[in-house]
Design an enzyme around this catalytic site. Structure first.
Site, PDB file in Angstrom:
ATOM      1  N   HIS A  17      -6.143  -9.008   1.583  1.00 48.54           N
ATOM      2  CA  HIS A  17      -6.283  -8.576   0.189  1.00 48.54           C
ATOM      3  C   HIS A  17      -7.358  -9.417  -0.516  1.00 48.54           C
ATOM      4  O   HIS A  17      -8.196  -8.891  -1.242  1.00 48.54           O
ATOM      5  CB  HIS A  17      -4.967  -8.755  -0.581  1.00 48.54           C
ATOM      6  CG  HIS A  17      -3.843  -7.874  -0.131  1.00 48.54           C
ATOM      7  ND1 HIS A  17      -2.599  -8.363   0.203  1.00 48.54           N
ATOM      8  CD2 HIS A  17      -3.759  -6.532   0.035  1.00 48.54           C
ATOM      9  CE1 HIS A  17      -1.797  -7.362   0.535  1.00 48.54           C
ATOM     10  NE2 HIS A  17      -2.488  -6.241   0.464  1.00 48.54           N
ATOM     11  N   LYS A  41      10.346   0.340  -3.567  1.00 53.98           N
ATOM     12  CA  LYS A  41       9.920  -0.393  -2.371  1.00 53.98           C
ATOM     13  C   LYS A  41      10.764  -1.630  -2.041  1.00 53.98           C
ATOM     14  O   LYS A  41      10.587  -2.216  -0.991  1.00 53.98           O
ATOM     15  CB  LYS A  41       8.453  -0.790  -2.504  1.00 53.98           C
ATOM     16  CG  LYS A  41       7.510   0.367  -2.202  1.00 53.98           C
ATOM     17  CD  LYS A  41       6.170  -0.128  -1.737  1.00 53.98           C
ATOM     18  CE  LYS A  41       5.335   1.012  -1.166  1.00 53.98           C
ATOM     19  NZ  LYS A  41       4.035   0.577  -0.695  1.00 53.98           N
ATOM     20  N   ARG A  90      -7.845  -0.470   6.792  1.00 57.72           N
ATOM     21  CA  ARG A  90      -7.789  -1.292   8.007  1.00 57.72           C
ATOM     22  C   ARG A  90      -8.040  -0.471   9.254  1.00 57.72           C
ATOM     23  O   ARG A  90      -8.836  -0.817  10.088  1.00 57.72           O
ATOM     24  CB  ARG A  90      -6.405  -1.966   8.127  1.00 57.72           C
ATOM     25  CG  ARG A  90      -6.247  -3.150   7.235  1.00 57.72           C
ATOM     26  CD  ARG A  90      -4.809  -3.497   7.057  1.00 57.72           C
ATOM     27  NE  ARG A  90      -4.118  -2.450   6.322  1.00 57.72           N
ATOM     28  CZ  ARG A  90      -2.895  -2.550   5.865  1.00 57.72           C
ATOM     29  NH1 ARG A  90      -2.210  -3.634   6.092  1.00 57.72           N
ATOM     30  NH2 ARG A  90      -2.342  -1.568   5.191  1.00 57.72           N
ATOM     31  N   SER A 129       1.129  -7.193   4.708  1.00 57.03           N
ATOM     32  CA  SER A 129       2.172  -7.984   4.027  1.00 57.03           C
ATOM     33  C   SER A 129       3.479  -7.896   4.808  1.00 57.03           C
ATOM     34  O   SER A 129       4.198  -8.900   4.947  1.00 57.03           O
ATOM     35  CB  SER A 129       2.399  -7.466   2.610  1.00 57.03           C
ATOM     36  OG  SER A 129       1.240  -7.605   1.835  1.00 57.03           O
TER      37      SER A 129
END
Ligand code: ADP
Length: 171
Positions: A17, A41, A90, A129
């Protein structure tokens, strides 16, 4: 002035990030990194903790601001005058999801919110993450994934959790 927003969960922010933040800051006059307050989430870190992490990690980047928001990104962007949303890519697996969000935002905002993608730096393209949390949860080394102070916060969270679980099992 070219203002961009980089929205995300950042639970927690990783070096991947941070790489995107730095590169976006070189390409826009101002970049606001904004933590999405998304209760669905079930994040490990609170919005306040995630904001603090980002503030500390970006303190030497003068054109980077940190904020949080809830609700639709297009509404938040319109309110603050952001016409560009920054996202990172990514792998091909990110692409489908990101393309859908970008097109949805473009449609819902009537073309007022564009998305600019930065491709992940090669050394960070494996980083997520959730991966970092999994490693930290088992006491693994996350020093190449997150700043040291974030690693400490992760271990502390999981120690507290483990302690809580052990206490529960004893009761
Ligand atoms: P989300 O916002 O989808 O919940 P994150 O907060 O983890 O996910 O990520 C925010 C944005 O940063 C997404 O566009 C994601 O693809 C991107 N990103 C996450 N990790 C990396 C990385 N290692 N390198 C580059 N971009 C990344």
């Amino acid at each position: 002035m070219r203002k961009a927003v980089y929205p995300g969960s950042f639970d927690p922010m990783t070096f991947g990030h941070l790489d995107i933040i730095k590169r976006a800051a070189q390409n826009f006059d101002e970049v606001t990194v904004s933590v999405l307050n998304n209760k669905i989430k079930n994040p490990l870190f609170s919005v306040e903790e995630r904001v603090k992490i980002l503030e500390k990690a970006t303190k030497d980047l003068p054109n980077v601001k940190v904020d949080s928001f809830s609700g639709l990104l297009i509404d938040y962007a319109a309110e603050h005058g952001f016409h560009v949303s920054v996202r990172g890519l990514r792998a091909i697996t990110d692409f489908e999801y990101e393309l859908q969000i970008a097109q949805t935002n473009s449609k819902l905002s009537h073309g007022n919110l564009d998305t600019v993608f930065f491709t992940a730096g090669l050394e960070y393209s494996y980083l997520s993450s959730s991966g970092v949390k999994e490693i930290a949860c088992f006491g693994g080394d996350v020093s190449e994934c997150v700043p040291d102070f974030v690693a400490d916060m992760l271990y502390e969270k999981y120690n507290q959790k483990h302690k809580g679980e052990t206490d529960e099992q004893q009761n």
